[in-house]
Design an enzyme around this catalytic site. Structure first.
Site, PDB file in Angstrom:
ATOM      1  N   LYS A  80     -12.028  -7.173   1.930  1.00 48.95           N
ATOM      2  CA  LYS A  80     -11.363  -8.421   1.529  1.00 48.95           C
ATOM      3  C   LYS A  80     -12.127  -9.596   2.128  1.00 48.95           C
ATOM      4  CE  LYS A  80      -6.703 -10.492   1.530  1.00 48.95           C
ATOM      5  NZ  LYS A  80      -5.294 -10.290   1.944  1.00 48.95           N
ATOM      6  N   SER A 155      -1.912 -10.715  -1.713  1.00 48.47           N
ATOM      7  CA  SER A 155      -3.163 -11.416  -1.899  1.00 48.47           C
ATOM      8  C   SER A 155      -4.395 -10.512  -1.955  1.00 48.47           C
ATOM      9  CB  SER A 155      -3.345 -12.437  -0.779  1.00 48.47           C
ATOM     10  OG  SER A 155      -3.445 -11.770   0.475  1.00 48.47           O
ATOM     11  N   SER A 179       0.713  -8.318   1.537  1.00 53.19           N
ATOM     12  CA  SER A 179      -0.540  -8.446   0.791  1.00 53.19           C
ATOM     13  C   SER A 179      -1.390  -7.195   0.663  1.00 53.19           C
ATOM     14  CB  SER A 179      -1.401  -9.548   1.395  1.00 53.19           C
ATOM     15  OG  SER A 179      -0.979 -10.781   0.901  1.00 53.19           O
TER      16      SER A 179
HETATM   17  N1  GLN Z   1       2.680 -13.081  -0.737  1.00 61.25           N
HETATM   18  C1  GLN Z   1       2.918 -13.438   0.635  1.00 61.25           C
HETATM   19  C2  GLN Z   1       2.511 -14.870   0.871  1.00 61.25           C
HETATM   20  O1  GLN Z   1       2.070 -15.492  -0.044  1.00 61.25           O
HETATM   21  C3  GLN Z   1       2.208 -12.508   1.537  1.00 61.25           C
HETATM   22  C4  GLN Z   1       0.791 -12.823   1.718  1.00 61.25           C
HETATM   23  C5  GLN Z   1       0.091 -11.923   2.669  1.00 61.25           C
HETATM   24  O2  GLN Z   1       0.613 -10.888   3.067  1.00 61.25           O
HETATM   25  N2  GLN Z   1      -1.083 -12.343   3.071  1.00 61.25           N
HETATM   26  O3  GLN Z   1       2.635 -15.378   1.951  1.00 61.25           O
END
Ligand code: GLN
Length: 496
Positions: A80, A155, A179
């Site tokens: 990532k 994400s 994410s």
């Molecule tokens: N979807 C969640 C957010 O937007 C989690 C994101 C993540 O785990 N990095 O904060």
């Protein structure tokens, strides 16, 4: 050997060690598949072809010298793009970091390298890991390999899509509120969010420092377990990393679930849960029972407060962490010929996308004097109540089972203009981060012909007590075995 891209990481390593295939051949098979398919998927932000080939040849040479082979020897891995890799660009899906090349490796990256992995490239993500669809990437969205009109989740959508589409055997993601797990569920792969502190975050670009964890995405539970054994452990560079010994996570997988007690939280089964997700969960419960596990209903009463709590804590921490991107140390600088304030404002105004700005505003407000007690302080108190819910639950059960995402993959564009709808993707995942618990998402079925889009993957989540990754993975392996979705691949034709 045929179909190298579909082999698991453990099978690839075994094939190399038996002399059936070279690491170079494995890497070439992946690079040509990436070249054929990624123009449509956009799982990768950058592919390091030369670096991967060079590394493959070095590993093949080590093999000829009969040097010992690490647990991920010859395994192609995607990273990532919020993890520092020495010499690579690390953008976090943001314009504000464009061109930034970290001078060091994240500890997680260094450990994979030491274990023999080959890095193929860096994967797409929502800007600074803020989002649930990868549509917040400044470099364009990733598409779901099972249906190109749909989002892969986020994400870590690039990592999940790359693994699902066989463009890497394993990928790393980061999980602040879901994410790793949510994109794993939406793309039909396994995703592990370890206990807070289990994996060093040195070299992970910080989003919410009390929530962030790095973890693996893989096509099999066994591969995820092998990768986690490599990643986990204490690190002098990360004071939040825990020193407890790291078990051999793959070892426990075959043990089955006989005698394990699962809790099914009624708050994780709301009336509006997608019927296909509910169906997959019900079938899974029946199979776990048939395997000798018990499944009983439990309550996690503070669950309805998890989303507001998360979006206060995460935005507060983000507003503080993102203060460092000011055009001085990293990335492009705007308006630098004027005074300092103008430079900050121009750099941040142009460098950050709309969702990141929204989070900075929210977090700055929640922390501002006069409001910090009413918002941030209260969120921290609710966080303790959520922790208590789980402490109570784990007095009666070993693991908590539930859906990972309330619905299968949604259409690109469907939620991106409504932040609140997007935030609701995370209802079942944010709590594990707020409470610091390990959680694994595992594929457990596909949408049926009754669904508007049949054949989309459905993932289920197993949450465990602190440091119970082995138990979560053992349960996930039983779900993988009994729910019978392993080996099914998205039908992708090369770009025409
Ligand atoms: N979807 C969640 C957010 O937007 C989690 C994101 C993540 O785990 N990095 O904060």
């Amino acid at each position: 050997m045929s179909d190298l891209v579909s082999l698991s990481a453990t099978a690839l390593r075994a094939a190399v060690l038996q002399g059936e295939v070279s690491v170079r051949e494995i890497v070439e098979a992946h690079l040509s598949r990436i070249a054929a398919l990624d123009p449509r998927l956009h799982a990768y932000l950058g592919v390091d072809e030369a670096g991967a080939r060079q590394r493959a040849d070095a590993l093949d040479a080590a093999r000829r010298r009969r040097e010992p082979a690490g647990p991920l020897f010859g395994v192609p891995v995607a990273l990532k793009d919020n993890l520092c890799v020495r010499g690579w660009e690390t953008t976090c899906g943001s314009r504000i970091l464009e061109g930034f090349r970290p001078p060091y490796d994240a500890t997680a990256v260094a450990r994979l390298r030491e274990a023999g992995a080959v890095f193929l490239g860096r994967t797409n993500l929502d800007e600074f890991a803020m989002g649930s669809s990868t549509e917040n990437s400044a470099f364009g969205p990733t598409r779901n390999p099972w249906d190109l009109s749909r989002a892969p989740g986020g994400s870590s959508g690039g990592s999940a899509a790359a693994v699902a589409a066989r463009l890497a055997a394993i990928a790393l993601g980061s999980d602040t509120g879901g994410s790793i797990r949510q994109p794993a569920a939406l793309c039909g792969v396994v995703g592990v969010k370890p206990t807070y502190g289990r994996v060093s975050r040195y070299g992970l670009v910080a989003f919410g420092s009390s929530l962030d964890q790095i973890g693996p995405l893989a096509r099999t539970v066994e591969d995820a377990a092998v990768a986690l054994s490599v990643l986990a452990g204490s690190d002098p560079h990360d004071s939040t990393s825990v020193a407890d010994p790291v078990p051999d996570y793959a070892e426990a997988l075959a043990r089955g679930v006989e005698g394990l007690r699962f809790g099914l939280a009624r708050e994780y089964l709301p009336p509006d849960l997608d019927p296909e997700v509910r169906g997959a969960l019900e079938r899974c419960v029946a199979r776990l029972r048939a395997e000798g596990a018990s499944v009983e209903e439990i309550s996690l009463p503070h669950t309805p407060h998890a989303i507001p709590t998360y979006y206060l804590v995460a935005t507060s921490e983000a507003s503080s962490n993102l203060a460092r991107y000011d055009g001085v140390k990293y990335g492009p600088r705007e308006g630098g010929d004027r005074d300092l304030r103008t430079m900050y404002a121009a750099t941040r105004g142009r460098g950050f996308g709309p969702e990141v700005k929204r989070r900075i505003f929210l977090g700055t407000f929640a922390l501002s004097s006069g409001y910090v007690e009413a918002y941030y302080g209260r969120a921290l108190r609710v966080r303790s109540l959520l922790r208590r819910d789980f402490d109570e639950a784990f007095r009666g059960v070993d693991l908590v089972l539930g859906p990972t995402s309330p619905f299968p993959a949604f259409r690109l564009g469907e939620k991106v203009d409504d932040p609140f709808q997007m935030y609701l993707c995370d209802v079942f995942t944010v709590t594990a981060n707020l409470v610091g618990l390990p959680a694994v998402s595992v594929p457990a079925g596909f949408t049926s012909d009754r669904h508007a889009a049949p054949g989309l993957p459905i993932g289920l989540q197993v949450i465990g007590p602190p440091l119970a990754e082995a138990g979560c993975l053992r349960a996930a392996a039983a779900i993988e075995r009994t729910c019978g979705v392993r080996g099914r691949a998205p039908a992708l034709a090369p770009a025409g």
